[in-house]
Design an enzyme around this catalytic site. Sequence first.
Site, mmCIF file in Angstrom:
data_model
loop_
_atom_site.group_PDB
_atom_site.id
_atom_site.type_symbol
_atom_site.label_atom_id
_atom_site.label_comp_id
_atom_site.label_asym_id
_atom_site.label_seq_id
_atom_site.Cartn_x
_atom_site.Cartn_y
_atom_site.Cartn_z
ATOM 1 N N SER A 24 0.837 -1.206 0.000
ATOM 2 C CA SER A 24 0.000 0.000 0.000
ATOM 3 C C SER A 24 0.871 1.254 0.000
ATOM 4 C CB SER A 24 -0.913 -0.007 1.229
ATOM 5 O OG SER A 24 -0.144 -0.100 2.414
ATOM 6 N N ASN A 111 -1.679 -2.421 13.302
ATOM 7 C CA ASN A 111 -3.126 -2.198 13.318
ATOM 8 C C ASN A 111 -3.517 -0.951 14.114
ATOM 9 O OD1 ASN A 111 -3.113 -4.529 11.908
ATOM 10 N ND2 ASN A 111 -4.033 -5.806 13.496
ATOM 11 N N HIS A 157 -39.193 23.897 -9.652
ATOM 12 C CA HIS A 157 -39.302 23.041 -10.850
ATOM 13 C C HIS A 157 -38.592 23.670 -12.048
ATOM 14 C CE1 HIS A 157 -42.630 21.077 -8.569
ATOM 15 N NE2 HIS A 157 -42.925 22.330 -8.265
ATOM 16 N N SER A 278 -12.994 26.143 -26.828
ATOM 17 C CA SER A 278 -13.166 24.888 -27.552
ATOM 18 C C SER A 278 -12.083 24.792 -28.613
ATOM 19 C CB SER A 278 -14.546 24.878 -28.204
ATOM 20 O OG SER A 278 -14.554 24.024 -29.327
ATOM 21 N N LYS A 284 -16.630 29.588 -28.455
ATOM 22 C CA LYS A 284 -17.007 28.992 -27.178
ATOM 23 C C LYS A 284 -16.224 29.527 -25.979
ATOM 24 C CE LYS A 284 -19.570 26.182 -26.414
ATOM 25 N NZ LYS A 284 -19.883 24.768 -26.599
ATOM 26 N N ASN A 286 -16.488 28.154 -22.146
ATOM 27 C CA ASN A 286 -17.218 27.132 -21.386
ATOM 28 C C ASN A 286 -16.971 27.233 -19.886
ATOM 29 O OD1 ASN A 286 -18.180 25.984 -23.811
ATOM 30 N ND2 ASN A 286 -16.288 24.812 -24.041
ATOM 31 N N GLU A 291 -18.440 22.873 -14.243
ATOM 32 C CA GLU A 291 -18.787 21.515 -14.691
ATOM 33 C C GLU A 291 -17.942 20.471 -13.973
ATOM 34 O OE1 GLU A 291 -19.650 21.434 -19.241
ATOM 35 O OE2 GLU A 291 -18.364 23.158 -18.834
ATOM 36 N N GLN A 323 -7.191 -1.919 4.372
ATOM 37 C CA GLN A 323 -6.117 -1.160 3.708
ATOM 38 C C GLN A 323 -6.700 -0.355 2.543
ATOM 39 O OE1 GLN A 323 -2.015 -2.668 3.348
ATOM 40 N NE2 GLN A 323 -2.530 -3.014 1.201
#
Length: 460
Positions: A24, A111, A157, A278, A284, A286, A291, A323
Amino acid sequence: MSEKLWGGRFSESTDKLVEKFNASIDVDKRLYASDIQGSIAHLKMMAHEGIITDAEAQTLVAGLETVKGRIDRNEIEFSDTLEDIHMTVEDALGKVSGTVARKLHTGRSRNDQVALDVRLYLKDETQSIIGMLKDFQKALVTLAADHTRTVLPGYTHLQRAQPVLFAHHMMAYYEMIKRDVQRFEDSLVRVDVMPLGAAALAGTTFPINRQFTCDVLGFGKVSENSMDSVSDRDFIMEFISHASICMIHLSRLSEELILWSSSEFGFITISDAFTTGSSIMPQKKNPDVAELVRGKTGRVVGNLMAILTTMKSLPMAYNKDMQEDKEPLFDTVDTLKICLEVYTRMFPNITVHKETMRSACSRGFLNATDFADYLVNRGLPFREAHAAAGKAVAFAISQDKALEDLTLDEMKTFSDLVDPDIYEFISLDQMIARRISYGGTGYDNVSRAVDQAKEELNLT
Ligand code: ARG
């Protein structure tokens, strides 16, 4: 005999693929500072209780500090052979301090060690996330303060419903984030518990002093039950759960920012520095930041499902399944932090188009409720007033007019209670001003909420 720190009972060496599968270190190396901090406290406690000598403790503490410096400077190579951060640190300590390093692991287990490391890490990260949430609240309140008279349609709505102040809309998010802060603060109480000394699961035969370790590390309390201490991860589930709720709040805000910056709404412009173009469509611009925050909510909720499902049905006490707790935890911390940071920076770069917002209020019959309220004030029961206003709306739709464009005579066909003061009554500013019920969008309420928030955040 196997070379491993646990190799005594093994005659064969570990299969290479198993070694890679079992390791790990790539993930938990992030815990090295907490791991070393925990080991130093453990050494101090052991010296204090006479389990090791003061001289041994001093050598090992100095050795661990050297190891920390080496890891800080990237001088230690991490390898799957050493499995995890705990064995990597112990091995590095051996190289620095010699055979006395083999005493470090007395009276503890990986542990309880890993439970301690994660708690130290998460205490710290939770506090910094709380700080970042407050910074983001400041950005929200600063924007709200500039718009205590900016009116936009309130939606239900996603249909225009009643006018609200833009500040009121922003302050709704302030409240959500405030509860997120409270949730994280509350969860800190349960993270702030010191598990070391639980050892593998049953406690230890050495005369350790857990309260001493707890005090050295600055934890609020010592954990009660050794089996619980090493085997529950509810503090991680709780953290990711709170983070998920917080991300869901941010995703709702993101969705609104995305909608508002579309040509269809045109309510806001996000500055160039926080938008992207874009590769094919030259026009564009954006709202990628919003997002991505919306999208990354999926990761965090996914992380919550991952930890919950990993823990489900695990028998006590420690199981290696656990783990798998760190990737979702670390990813959640990273994702939440970057989302908060980017939004805190983006907010001052949002331009609010007051006129567009205001004119959006002129279509959609946002004053229909107030038309009904007017009739109620003149003695009509609300249900009848509602029906009369509904008919007036239907008529206005058929005429392609707004309610306030109807003539008094036209209005009177729906109720003879209407007088010329109706026009003033259903005007935008009057509608806002009259919503004086506590917590409503009335001008005074909203200004008071903004001022109170400023005070809470020490914003002047
Ligand atoms: N890397 C392990 C984990 O994160 C540490 C504890 C390992 N304990 C053990 N008995 N194998 O869970």
